[in-house]
Design a protein around this motif. Sequence first.
Motif, mmCIF file in Angstrom:
data_model
loop_
_atom_site.group_PDB
_atom_site.id
_atom_site.type_symbol
_atom_site.label_atom_id
_atom_site.label_comp_id
_atom_site.label_asym_id
_atom_site.label_seq_id
_atom_site.Cartn_x
_atom_site.Cartn_y
_atom_site.Cartn_z
ATOM 1 N N GLY A 264 17.991 9.628 5.541
ATOM 2 C CA GLY A 264 18.382 8.188 5.751
ATOM 3 C C GLY A 264 17.243 7.208 5.691
ATOM 4 N N ALA A 265 16.301 7.673 5.362
ATOM 5 C CA ALA A 265 15.068 6.848 5.369
ATOM 6 C C ALA A 265 14.702 5.710 4.329
ATOM 7 N N LEU A 266 14.414 4.500 4.652
ATOM 8 C CA LEU A 266 14.176 3.594 3.430
ATOM 9 C C LEU A 266 12.866 3.770 3.066
ATOM 10 N N TRP A 267 12.437 3.757 1.718
ATOM 11 C CA TRP A 267 11.384 4.010 1.079
ATOM 12 C C TRP A 267 11.009 2.754 0.254
ATOM 13 N N THR A 268 9.648 2.427 -0.002
ATOM 14 C CA THR A 268 9.330 1.398 -0.881
ATOM 15 C C THR A 268 8.009 1.700 -1.781
ATOM 16 N N VAL A 269 7.839 1.082 -3.021
ATOM 17 C CA VAL A 269 6.563 1.312 -3.682
ATOM 18 C C VAL A 269 5.747 -0.113 -3.225
ATOM 19 N N VAL A 270 4.521 0.031 -3.040
ATOM 20 C CA VAL A 270 3.686 -1.057 -2.590
ATOM 21 C C VAL A 270 2.415 -0.995 -3.404
ATOM 22 N N ASN A 271 2.259 -2.327 -4.017
ATOM 23 C CA ASN A 271 0.857 -2.729 -4.895
ATOM 24 C C ASN A 271 -0.417 -2.841 -4.117
ATOM 25 N N GLU A 272 -1.242 -2.108 -3.832
ATOM 26 C CA GLU A 272 -2.574 -2.375 -3.027
ATOM 27 C C GLU A 272 -3.602 -3.342 -3.744
ATOM 28 N N ARG A 273 -4.403 -3.662 -2.902
ATOM 29 C CA ARG A 273 -5.602 -4.638 -3.140
ATOM 30 C C ARG A 273 -6.419 -4.381 -4.445
ATOM 31 N N ASP A 274 -6.920 -5.533 -4.952
ATOM 32 C CA ASP A 274 -7.921 -5.496 -5.975
ATOM 33 C C ASP A 274 -9.358 -5.517 -5.753
ATOM 34 N N GLY A 275 -10.180 -5.396 -6.560
ATOM 35 C CA GLY A 275 -11.559 -5.456 -6.395
ATOM 36 C C GLY A 275 -12.535 -4.658 -5.776
ATOM 37 N N LEU A 276 -12.022 -3.292 -5.457
ATOM 38 C CA LEU A 276 -12.828 -2.221 -4.954
ATOM 39 C C LEU A 276 -12.727 -1.004 -5.912
ATOM 40 N N GLY A 277 -12.592 -1.213 -7.279
ATOM 41 C CA GLY A 277 -12.686 0.053 -8.296
ATOM 42 C C GLY A 277 -11.371 0.405 -9.036
ATOM 43 N N ASP A 278 -11.612 1.017 -9.972
ATOM 44 C CA ASP A 278 -10.627 1.560 -10.747
ATOM 45 C C ASP A 278 -9.512 2.401 -9.807
ATOM 46 N N GLU A 279 -9.714 3.468 -8.910
ATOM 47 C CA GLU A 279 -8.837 4.114 -8.266
ATOM 48 C C GLU A 279 -8.806 3.761 -6.746
ATOM 49 N N THR A 280 -9.454 2.683 -6.555
ATOM 50 C CA THR A 280 -9.651 2.428 -4.839
ATOM 51 C C THR A 280 -8.795 1.131 -4.641
ATOM 52 N N PRO A 281 -8.024 0.868 -3.738
ATOM 53 C CA PRO A 281 -7.149 2.100 -3.296
ATOM 54 C C PRO A 281 -5.886 2.361 -4.196
ATOM 55 N N PRO A 282 -5.411 3.396 -4.138
ATOM 56 C CA PRO A 282 -3.956 3.689 -4.984
ATOM 57 C C PRO A 282 -2.976 2.805 -4.510
ATOM 58 N N ASP A 283 -2.071 2.393 -5.350
ATOM 59 C CA ASP A 283 -0.766 2.137 -5.243
ATOM 60 C C ASP A 283 -0.231 3.247 -4.440
ATOM 61 N N TYR A 284 1.191 2.962 -3.728
ATOM 62 C CA TYR A 284 1.595 4.112 -2.996
ATOM 63 C C TYR A 284 3.375 3.838 -3.153
ATOM 64 N N LEU A 285 3.777 5.109 -2.692
ATOM 65 C CA LEU A 285 5.297 5.338 -2.480
ATOM 66 C C LEU A 285 5.214 6.012 -1.039
ATOM 67 N N THR A 286 5.995 5.117 -0.179
ATOM 68 C CA THR A 286 5.978 5.591 1.216
ATOM 69 C C THR A 286 7.443 5.384 1.903
ATOM 70 N N SER A 287 7.723 5.994 2.807
ATOM 71 C CA SER A 287 8.735 5.780 3.803
ATOM 72 C C SER A 287 8.531 4.711 4.682
ATOM 73 N N VAL A 288 9.263 3.895 5.302
ATOM 74 C CA VAL A 288 9.099 2.749 5.882
ATOM 75 C C VAL A 288 9.691 2.946 7.281
ATOM 76 N N GLN A 289 8.719 2.835 8.380
ATOM 77 C CA GLN A 289 9.372 2.817 9.735
ATOM 78 C C GLN A 289 9.627 1.563 10.309
ATOM 79 N N ASP A 290 10.477 1.647 11.278
ATOM 80 C CA ASP A 290 10.813 0.203 11.869
ATOM 81 C C ASP A 290 9.648 -0.066 12.778
ATOM 82 N N GLY A 291 9.220 -1.268 12.692
ATOM 83 C CA GLY A 291 7.912 -1.847 13.573
ATOM 84 C C GLY A 291 6.565 -0.939 13.005
ATOM 85 N N GLY A 292 6.617 -0.558 11.767
ATOM 86 C CA GLY A 292 5.386 0.184 11.186
ATOM 87 C C GLY A 292 4.236 -0.915 10.695
#
Length: 429
Positions: A264-292
Amino acid sequence: MDFLARATAIVGGAMVLLRRFGAPNTVAVGTAPTIPDAKKQGIMTLKMPTAQGWAPGQVPVAAAGLRVNAFATGLQHPRWIEVLPNGDVLVAEALQQASPPKSLMDRATQATMRRARALGISANRISLWRDADGDGVAETREAFLEGQNQPFGMALVDGTFYVGNTDGIVAFPYQDGATRLEGPGRKLVTFKPGGHWTRSLIVSPDRRRIYAGVGSLSNIGDEGMEAEEGRAAIWELDIASGAARIFASGLRNAVGMAWEPVTGALWTVVNERDGLGDETPPDYLTSVQDGGFYGWPYCYWGRTVDDRVPQDAALVARAITPDYALGGHTASLGLCWMPEGTLPGFPDGMVIGQHGSWNRSKLSGYKLIFVPFSGGRPSGPPRDILWGFLSADEKTSYGRPVGVTIGPDKRSLLMADDVGDVIWRVTGV
């Protein structure tokens, strides 16, 4: 502006070649990714293919056992899809609009984005597509809702239709089978517009709440954290009371959302920051906690500090490590839960539309992927569903994946392609 775009391409090409020598050979993907140390770019890598669109008869490449066809064509930058209970398919047509450039880099970026069809005049409408004969191709098109402010997310709850405009959530009365909505709507929640402008929506399983993704204004709080107040977050709207609050924060640009049915968890995909390299940091898929709190802008992938940012040690200590890395700068935007049996050979899991990178020396994303789940968690490496959106030399894009959802027949996927101006339909052979 054409001259500036060409000059940017020349300079950017030289920077890309230099940075390719030190580019990582591995991709940061999965539950325990190898993330290279940050390499500050100074002048960011700016590499974006020229948008070309699809030639007659040309289609994306589908995985074995699958086929793809155009469900709808002739759209104007389609971004997001909502399927109504009667099978009608709604498509939000919207585009990022230019703000006054503040620097030469801003001008160069805007010129490059125009060449990639990622910046321009927004259609600001939602269109309705109907496939009355069920052959997988829409025969009729209607202007369902016009005059919006960069519409994106959509939701229907108990006779009310909700739209996620860049500046807030608006509600309209809806009757079953309606092909057009009129009137200004009723503003329920106000968001700061611009920046990462998309506002995806999802309804809670009990139909009592709506969640909205609100991206950051900037890359790493470049204009100060006061300007970021209320942003880089997922909001929750209580439908009955109208009360709205931040549900989770530190999410630089959370766009697609989906419910995982086992936990029953909510999941999202997130675009991470730029300017630190080709693989740094990765975009991600994550569950989302209330207050997280998920780190932005102070840190990434848990508590890896970004020392370009004035720090907040208390927030860094709270930062939650995401569940699943998707590779650097893939621009993972679309997300939907796909039950086993929807497509042949695919178990339960999440489908992700990867819009594709601009801030790396070798492009990433530009495909539709699947992440298998078991017991409510990611359970293996990603699988490609559709690809072929990018030319082999990375200079041209035929299309770029964005929103994805289950088709009305429950045996297909629909995916928005905002460069090809197409809604693609994926089924079994």
